[in-house]
Design a protein around this motif. Structure first.
Motif, PDB file in Angstrom:
ATOM      1  N   LYS A  49       0.812  -1.213   0.000  1.00  0.00           N
ATOM      2  CA  LYS A  49       0.000   0.000   0.000  1.00  0.00           C
ATOM      3  C   LYS A  49       0.845   1.264   0.000  1.00  0.00           C
ATOM      4  CE  LYS A  49      -3.976  -2.100   2.230  1.00  0.00           C
ATOM      5  NZ  LYS A  49      -4.915  -2.047   3.354  1.00  0.00           N
ATOM      6  N   SER A  50       2.104   1.114   0.324  1.00  0.00           N
ATOM      7  CA  SER A  50       3.000   2.263   0.300  1.00  0.00           C
ATOM      8  C   SER A  50       4.396   1.813  -0.112  1.00  0.00           C
ATOM      9  CB  SER A  50       3.061   2.943   1.670  1.00  0.00           C
ATOM     10  OG  SER A  50       3.757   2.126   2.579  1.00  0.00           O
ATOM     11  N   GLU A  51       5.180   2.747  -0.563  1.00  0.00           N
ATOM     12  CA  GLU A  51       6.557   2.474  -0.977  1.00  0.00           C
ATOM     13  C   GLU A  51       7.361   1.865   0.173  1.00  0.00           C
ATOM     14  OE1 GLU A  51       9.015   2.207  -4.004  1.00  0.00           O
ATOM     15  OE2 GLU A  51       7.019   2.983  -4.341  1.00  0.00           O
ATOM     16  N   ASP A  53       6.369  -0.069   2.487  1.00  0.00           N
ATOM     17  CA  ASP A  53       5.971  -1.450   2.796  1.00  0.00           C
ATOM     18  C   ASP A  53       6.611  -2.468   1.856  1.00  0.00           C
ATOM     19  OD1 ASP A  53       4.393  -0.653   4.865  1.00  0.00           O
ATOM     20  OD2 ASP A  53       2.507  -0.779   3.749  1.00  0.00           O
TER      21      ASP A  53
END
Length: 145
Positions: A49-51, A53
């Motif tokens: 969901k995010s860079e 992660d």
């Protein structure tokens, strides 16, 4: 011609390549699951969901077993189970260095001395760690878009 996933599932499917496994490890959010919906241990793979992660501690690193609160089983994911006991070994379609040998993807659980803590490691084995294909490891097919 010798891709087990294509032979069993049809032309829409194939055995992941070494690069496919590397992409999965480096681009997804990975969580070690001691059990998954009542089945064996393994790794839950979420779309990151995010860079920050991506990579879940990176290649050959420790995979956490307490996911971020922003991930749950209601999110789209796949599960890669251990295939025997405390490890899972899956073939890649990347042959190295000879057609009788192939690279593989391996997940392992590890315990500390008193078994109070368990963690999982991920390895995508390249040409330095190839195995004879006659060993009969599992195949986790991918579907082409």
């Amino acid at each position: 011609m010798d891709d087990a996933a294509t032979a069993v599932w049809g032309a829409e499917y194939s055995t992941p390549t070494y690069d496919d496994w590397i992409e999965l490890v480096n681009q997804c959010y990975l969580v070690y699951a001691r059990t998954y919906v009542g089945s064996s241990s393994g790794v839950i793979v979420y779309k990151a969901k995010s860079e920050s992660d991506r990579g879940a501690k990176g290649l050959d690193g420790i995979v956490i077993d307490n996911p971020s609160a922003s991930y749950s089983l209601s999110d789209p994911h796949i599960f890669i189970p251990f295939t025997t006991g405390d490890e899972g070994i899956y073939w890649s379609a990347t042959l190295y260095p000879y057609p009788r040998e192939a690279c593989r993807f391996k997940i392992n659980s590890h315990y500390n001395n008193d078994f109070s803590d368990t963690y999982c490691t991920i390895e995508v084995e390249d040409g330095f760690y190839h195995t004879y294909r006659c060993y009969g490891y599992s195949v986790r097919p991918v579907k082409h878009k």
